[in-house]
Enzyme design. Structure first.
Site, PDB file in Angstrom:
ATOM      1  N   GLN A 131       0.872  -1.197   0.000  1.00  0.00           N
ATOM      2  CA  GLN A 131       0.000   0.000   0.000  1.00  0.00           C
ATOM      3  C   GLN A 131       0.900   1.236   0.000  1.00  0.00           C
ATOM      4  OE1 GLN A 131      -2.541   1.770  -0.368  1.00  0.00           O
ATOM      5  NE2 GLN A 131      -4.359   0.481  -0.303  1.00  0.00           N
ATOM      6  N   THR A 265     -14.556   2.217  -0.314  1.00  0.00           N
ATOM      7  CA  THR A 265     -14.348   0.781  -0.131  1.00  0.00           C
ATOM      8  C   THR A 265     -13.018   0.417  -0.783  1.00  0.00           C
ATOM      9  OG1 THR A 265     -15.449   0.370  -2.217  1.00  0.00           O
ATOM     10  CG2 THR A 265     -16.834   0.320  -0.254  1.00  0.00           C
ATOM     11  N   ALA A 267     -12.026  -0.879  -3.362  1.00  0.00           N
ATOM     12  CA  ALA A 267     -12.372  -1.324  -4.712  1.00  0.00           C
ATOM     13  C   ALA A 267     -11.139  -1.541  -5.589  1.00  0.00           C
ATOM     14  CB  ALA A 267     -13.307  -0.308  -5.362  1.00  0.00           C
ATOM     15  N   CYS A 414      -0.788  17.004   9.582  1.00  0.00           N
ATOM     16  CA  CYS A 414      -1.020  18.416   9.348  1.00  0.00           C
ATOM     17  C   CYS A 414      -0.476  18.798   7.968  1.00  0.00           C
ATOM     18  CB  CYS A 414      -0.311  19.232  10.431  1.00  0.00           C
ATOM     19  SG  CYS A 414      -0.724  20.954  10.329  1.00  0.00           S
ATOM     20  N   GLY A 496      -3.160   2.691  -3.166  1.00  0.00           N
ATOM     21  CA  GLY A 496      -4.423   3.402  -3.394  1.00  0.00           C
ATOM     22  C   GLY A 496      -5.276   2.773  -4.464  1.00  0.00           C
TER      23      GLY A 496
HETATM   24  P1  NAD Z   1      -9.767  -1.069   4.264  1.00  0.00           P
HETATM   25  O1  NAD Z   1      -9.600  -2.349   3.564  1.00  0.00           O
HETATM   26  O2  NAD Z   1      -9.189  -0.853   5.608  1.00  0.00           O
HETATM   27  O3  NAD Z   1     -11.325  -0.723   4.394  1.00  0.00           O
HETATM   28  C1  NAD Z   1     -12.226  -0.775   3.320  1.00  0.00           C
HETATM   29  C2  NAD Z   1     -13.606  -1.085   3.880  1.00  0.00           C
HETATM   30  O4  NAD Z   1     -14.546  -1.155   2.800  1.00  0.00           O
HETATM   31  C3  NAD Z   1     -13.647  -2.441   4.580  1.00  0.00           C
HETATM   32  O5  NAD Z   1     -14.054  -2.266   5.925  1.00  0.00           O
HETATM   33  C4  NAD Z   1     -14.622  -3.237   3.753  1.00  0.00           C
HETATM   34  O6  NAD Z   1     -15.388  -4.132   4.529  1.00  0.00           O
HETATM   35  C5  NAD Z   1     -15.482  -2.156   3.115  1.00  0.00           C
HETATM   36  N1  NAD Z   1     -16.165  -2.633   1.908  1.00  0.00           N
HETATM   37  C6  NAD Z   1     -15.714  -3.503   0.979  1.00  0.00           C
HETATM   38  N2  NAD Z   1     -16.651  -3.734   0.050  1.00  0.00           N
HETATM   39  C7  NAD Z   1     -17.726  -2.979   0.383  1.00  0.00           C
HETATM   40  C8  NAD Z   1     -19.010  -2.803  -0.195  1.00  0.00           C
HETATM   41  N3  NAD Z   1     -19.385  -3.439  -1.286  1.00  0.00           N
HETATM   42  N4  NAD Z   1     -19.876  -1.943   0.426  1.00  0.00           N
HETATM   43  C9  NAD Z   1     -19.515  -1.287   1.546  1.00  0.00           C
HETATM   44  N5  NAD Z   1     -18.308  -1.419   2.128  1.00  0.00           N
HETATM   45  C10 NAD Z   1     -17.421  -2.267   1.563  1.00  0.00           C
HETATM   46  O7  NAD Z   1      -9.228   0.033   3.294  1.00  0.00           O
HETATM   47  P2  NAD Z   1      -8.973   1.580   3.626  1.00  0.00           P
HETATM   48  O8  NAD Z   1      -7.648   1.745   4.243  1.00  0.00           O
HETATM   49  O9  NAD Z   1     -10.158   2.106   4.329  1.00  0.00           O
HETATM   50  O10 NAD Z   1      -8.901   2.153   2.156  1.00  0.00           O
HETATM   51  C11 NAD Z   1     -10.063   2.120   1.323  1.00  0.00           C
HETATM   52  C12 NAD Z   1      -9.737   2.517  -0.093  1.00  0.00           C
HETATM   53  O11 NAD Z   1      -9.327   3.867  -0.140  1.00  0.00           O
HETATM   54  C13 NAD Z   1      -8.624   1.706  -0.718  1.00  0.00           C
HETATM   55  O12 NAD Z   1      -8.922   1.464  -2.067  1.00  0.00           O
HETATM   56  C14 NAD Z   1      -7.445   2.598  -0.595  1.00  0.00           C
HETATM   57  O13 NAD Z   1      -6.471   2.297  -1.558  1.00  0.00           O
HETATM   58  C15 NAD Z   1      -8.064   3.951  -0.801  1.00  0.00           C
HETATM   59  N6  NAD Z   1      -7.336   5.039  -0.147  1.00  0.00           N
HETATM   60  C16 NAD Z   1      -7.623   6.317  -0.519  1.00  0.00           C
HETATM   61  C17 NAD Z   1      -6.964   7.386   0.077  1.00  0.00           C
HETATM   62  C18 NAD Z   1      -7.274   8.809  -0.256  1.00  0.00           C
HETATM   63  O14 NAD Z   1      -6.580   9.696   0.126  1.00  0.00           O
HETATM   64  N7  NAD Z   1      -8.346   9.098  -0.920  1.00  0.00           N
HETATM   65  C19 NAD Z   1      -5.995   7.142   1.034  1.00  0.00           C
HETATM   66  C20 NAD Z   1      -5.761   5.847   1.408  1.00  0.00           C
HETATM   67  C21 NAD Z   1      -6.439   4.814   0.837  1.00  0.00           C
END
Ligand code: NAD
Length: 559
Positions: A131, A265, A267, A414, A496
């Site tokens: 990650q 999620t 995804a 921050c 991500g």
């Molecule tokens: P995680 O695996 O800890 O949590 C994801 C959650 O989504 C889990 O609890 C899972 O049960 C839930 N989930 C899965 N399928 C689902 C569905 N169909 N309906 C509802 N919920 C569902 O992951 P995370 O650390 O929370 O990261 C989530 C996503 O965000 C990842 O794809 C990650 O790469 C991305 N991310 C984005 C940023 C950003 O800045 N925007 C930063 C970090 C991670």
């Protein structure tokens, strides 16, 4: 892979206090941050060394974890440990001001860089998904993303709702490591948030931690709470145990008015997105028939993404929150782009965050190696004194102190920019030198930063000059931080948005309070945000060009 063999008998917790087990504070810091990533209170699936973000791991398996720990404990002050996808593979004699640890995780030669090929190597025990901050040991639990999410929603409020989310309802999904920050980020902006999460225990955990206000009994109950909170104009969040692909279409069918829709999620990896259906059956399917599980996950993603598009058509502000839901839905055959090839709804970076990147801003953070929350509160005070005119920052610190729990080693995120990071790094080093904090402070940032990531469906989506997929920048970033004297530097693939979709690098430096460290902090904390200014100035962003000119960032041909 054999994750379980050699698992420590006691659950891991980062050591607190000033007793060193390693020969330098720098190696000790890397060890404590690795331990902190795995602390069961911090990590998502402790037994499998999964920290967050689907399958983001801190070490390849428990055996390799033990080897890393031993190697760090024996590392001389002029040695550097090399880590390849969560495994210590070599120790080099370098010199005291070189990084103590260099990390490369999940990287594949570009033409081989697919999830499927990666999964094969992972199964053979040859690779690990790092990650962003899991495999690079600078995860600080859900707080790490909270400020970014808070600022993103604040930007949404500014752009569409007159500066506040009061009286609006946001619908999103996911209550995991990072996604769990969403409800608190919305309520900090005074809005109402409905979050859908299929694993009931995750909903309960976020209520316990204070990130989520309440759990609803069922959909009717959830909507009732949302509607009342909206009418009363109070910030409130409610979690519903369910599947986004099932619940979002139901909201549409009922004509429930949603103001903002997004999703976080996991995804990005089909093995971590949970398809519709009975949760126990679905999880059994994942263990027994992964191919069928992935097929169903993709079908649910398509349905989920379609619902987001439909909600947008019904008047909601829609944004992608960096999990590649759109990209996966597109793979599943959904039309997610308009006739010009632009996504039908924007990612959060081009929509709201890029101007901050142009100023060298990003999710900067620090953690107290002492384990003492007082150290963080002392640094909070210094922060407000160092930047007395920054109202956004004052508002963030006030809200964070009131609402953000410390989980694992106390830490603070921050968003600081070019110039500010260097200035504040020196302030922190000074506090360490004067004994105003009780142990050295680890300073780092997420890989989601201004100049450290190439990710065409996220951080570099829709770049002005079309350079979305150019990955030279994160490579230069890692080299530049190594040359400048960071304490550990990492280079990853796939954070991500999944394997093959991003290249990104990380850096950490430890403020130990020495004058030599002040010099290195000065260099690293200028170099690192400077990469963001270079990147965006080069892509033609005027704001970045102006920042370069005003703050003396040297760009050949522009001096
Ligand atoms: P995680 O695996 O800890 O949590 C994801 C959650 O989504 C889990 O609890 C899972 O049960 C839930 N989930 C899965 N399928 C689902 C569905 N169909 N309906 C509802 N919920 C569902 O992951 P995370 O650390 O929370 O990261 C989530 C996503 O965000 C990842 O794809 C990650 O790469 C991305 N991310 C984005 C940023 C950003 O800045 N925007 C930063 C970090 C991670």
């Amino acid at each position: 892979p054999m994750y379980y063999e050699f698992k420590p008998e006691q659950p891991i917790k980062a050591q607190h206090g000033t007793t060193l087990r390693c020969k330098t504070w720098e190696a000790e810091a890397a060890l404590r941050m690795l331990e902190n990533n795995l602390d069961p209170a911090v990590s998502l699936v402790y037994d499998e060394l999964i920290v967050y973000g689907g399958a983001g791991r801190a070490a390849r398996n428990w055996k390799e974890y033990q080897t890393i720990v031993r190697t760090l404990k024996n590392l001389e002050p002029d040695e550097t440990m090399l880590v390849q996808s969560g495994k210590a593979v070599g120790v080099l004699r370098t010199w005291p001001h070189a990084p103590r640890v260099l990390i490369a995780n999940s990287n594949l030669v570009p033409a081989w860089s697919t999830q499927e090929y990666f999964d094969e190597l992972d199964k053979l025990g040859l690779m690990m998904y790092g990650q962003m901050t899991a495999g690079s040991w600078i995860y600080i639990a859900t707080q790490g993303i909270l400020q970014g999410t808070y600022e993103t929603f604040a930007a949404v409020a500014d752009k569409h709702f007159g500066g506040t989310l009061r009286g609006t309802i946001t619908v999103t999904a996911g209550l995991g490591g990072m996604s769990g920050a969403q409800p608190l980020a919305v309520t900090m902006n005074d809005g109402v948030c409905l979050v859908i999460e299929p694993i009931d225990e995750r909903v309960k955990q976020k209520v316990r931690e204070g990130y989520l206000d309440a759990q609803a009994r069922d959909l009717d109950h959830a909507l009732e709470i949302c509607q009342h909170s909206k009418e009363d104009g109070i910030g409130w969040s409610v979690g519903l145990t369910g599947n986004a692909a099932t619940v979002l279409p139901k909201l549409l069918k009922r004509g429930f008015k949603v103001d903002i829709v997004t999703d976080q999620t996991s995804a990005h990896d089909l093995m971590d997105y949970i398809p519709e259906g009975d949760i126990h059956e679905v999880l059994t399917l994942r263990a027994e028939n992964p191919e069928e599980f992935k097929r169903q996950a993709l079908a649910s993603i398509v349905k989920h993404c379609q619902a987001v598009i439909d909600m947008q058509a019904a008047g909601a502000v829609a944004l992608d929150y960096g999990n590649n839901l759109r990209g996966q839905a597109e793979k599943g055959g959904l039309q997610v782009r308009d006739e010009n090839g632009q996504f039908l709804y924007p990612g959060f970076v081009p929509g709201y965050i890029r101007p901050l990147f142009c100023e060298g801003k990003g999710p900067f953070r620090w953690a107290a190696l002492s384990g003492d929350p007082q150290d963080i509160l002392r640094i909070d005070r210094a922060l407000l004194e160092t930047f007395p005119d920054n109202k956004m920052l004052a508002r963030w610190i006030e809200k964070a102190q009131a609402k953000v729990p410390f989980i694992g080693l106390p830490a603070r995120v921050c968003w600081l920019g070019y110039g500010e990071r260097e200035k504040f790094g020196l302030v922190i080093n000074d506090l360490v030198a004067r004994g105003e904090v009780s142990a050295p402070i680890v300073i780092g940032r997420d890989h989601l930063d201004c100049g450290s990531v190439a990710s065409p469906n996220r951080e570099t989506e829709g770049m002005k000059d079309g350079s979305d997929a150019v990955a030279d920048w994160p490579l230069l970033n890692a080299l530049a931080n190594t040359a400048s004297g960071a304490d550990w530097v990492s280079l990853h693939n796939g954070g991500g948005v999944g394997i093959g979709n991003s290249t990104h690098s990380g850096m950490v430096i430890v403020a130990t309070g020495t004058p030599e460290k002040a010099e290195r902090l000065r260099r690293v904390l200028t170099t690192d945000p400077g990469m963001g200014v270079f990147r965006h100035a080069d892509a033609g962003y005027e704001l970045a060009q102006q920042v370069a000119e005003e703050r003396g960032v040297k760009i050949p041909g522009r001096e």
